[in-house]
Design an enzyme around this catalytic site. Sequence first.
Site, PDB file in Angstrom:
ATOM      1  N   LYS A 141       0.837  -1.203   0.000  1.00  0.00           N
ATOM      2  CA  LYS A 141       0.000   0.000   0.000  1.00  0.00           C
ATOM      3  C   LYS A 141       0.871   1.251   0.000  1.00  0.00           C
ATOM      4  O   LYS A 141       1.734   1.412   0.859  1.00  0.00           O
ATOM      5  CB  LYS A 141      -0.925   0.011   1.232  1.00  0.00           C
ATOM      6  CG  LYS A 141      -2.031  -1.020   1.162  1.00  0.00           C
ATOM      7  CD  LYS A 141      -2.868  -1.036   2.432  1.00  0.00           C
ATOM      8  CE  LYS A 141      -3.998  -0.052   2.394  1.00  0.00           C
ATOM      9  NZ  LYS A 141      -4.932  -0.214   3.543  1.00  0.00           N
ATOM     10  N   ILE A 142       0.607   2.098  -0.985  1.00  0.00           N
ATOM     11  CA  ILE A 142       1.290   3.386  -1.095  1.00  0.00           C
ATOM     12  C   ILE A 142       0.219   4.471  -1.156  1.00  0.00           C
ATOM     13  O   ILE A 142      -0.708   4.379  -1.962  1.00  0.00           O
ATOM     14  CB  ILE A 142       2.160   3.449  -2.373  1.00  0.00           C
ATOM     15  CG1 ILE A 142       3.328   2.456  -2.275  1.00  0.00           C
ATOM     16  CG2 ILE A 142       2.682   4.865  -2.611  1.00  0.00           C
ATOM     17  CD1 ILE A 142       4.212   2.417  -3.515  1.00  0.00           C
TER      18      ILE A 142
END
Length: 367
Positions: A141-142
């Site tokens: 997750k970014i």
Amino acid sequence: MANRVKQIHEFGQSIWLDFIDRKIMNTGELQKLIDEDGVRGITSNPAIFEKAISSSSDYDEDIKKLAKDAKSNEDIFYGLAVSDIQRAADLFKPVYEEEVRGADGYVSLEVSPFLALDAEGTIKQARELWKAVDRENVMIKIPGTEPGLSAIQTAISEGININVTLLFGLDRYEAVTDAYISGLEARAAAGQPIDGIASVASFFLSRIDVMVDPILDEKGLPELKAQVAIASARKAYEIYKRVFSSERFAKLKEKGAKPQRLLWASTSSKNPAIPDTKYVEELIGPDTVDTIPMETLVAFRDHGVAESRLENDLDKATSVLDQLKTAGINIDEITQKLEDEGIDKFNKPYEKLLAAIETQKKSLQTA
């Protein structure tokens, strides 16, 4: 009677669970959710892990062991998290392998929220976590911040599956689709395969209404309350359909590229006046994902209605956003504020998490 949650899958939407801890894996509850409710993936975040680690003794032995290696509290956390993510990814591997391989079965792990505005730090940690988890059905997750865009593009070009988180605004969402496609193009140009890469763009919902609804009261538009998030999501889906049916993406599709699916996040109702299944029911539609916390899943299982509604009232969605503009409500300013607050809302539980690890580390050392 058929399971209501499982019925959602019949309309082309995947339900992922927005929760993870060792208890649901140890007791077999997660496997039951996969088998009986048709849950097809998991998302996690610092707040979820903070609750899991600070409210359970399940992590004590690992904390003790990792502390002996003189690791930092952040390294200890990621040691715990990677172990959980690997285990969950293995549980979801049969889902990943079924039907069209790689359509689902993903488990998400987030880079440090402290890196939300640090592109270089984000890509460095994304690479490290991808390598550490070592599972093809993991997503890193970014956050979809402006600095995050280049990290997303780089990660995709390196073959890392990405869950883009913390999206509130339509312009930023479209920029994220461009980062994804640009990453695929760079990878393809380098002669690397692109058919095994998956990504989702997580559009946050209920927080939009929480911020906008009081302003609507002030502006004399109470009839639009609890509608702006749904309208934004429907307009985002229009962008999704346009972008991923374009000639530009068609060239990548020929090489096996998958569209970056929209994922509906922040789907629990924060307002008691709003039905607890609203942000699930209103946005069921093909080729999307809805990640829901356990209480929302239980509520939908009990009284949710599974129907394809995502493309209903598209004219109304346009009208709702137009009325905001006419009333002088700047949705772009609001979504930027939500992004800023969202970073803070992930930073605080992360700080709390690291403090909880320090406390448990000390108590275990003296025990």
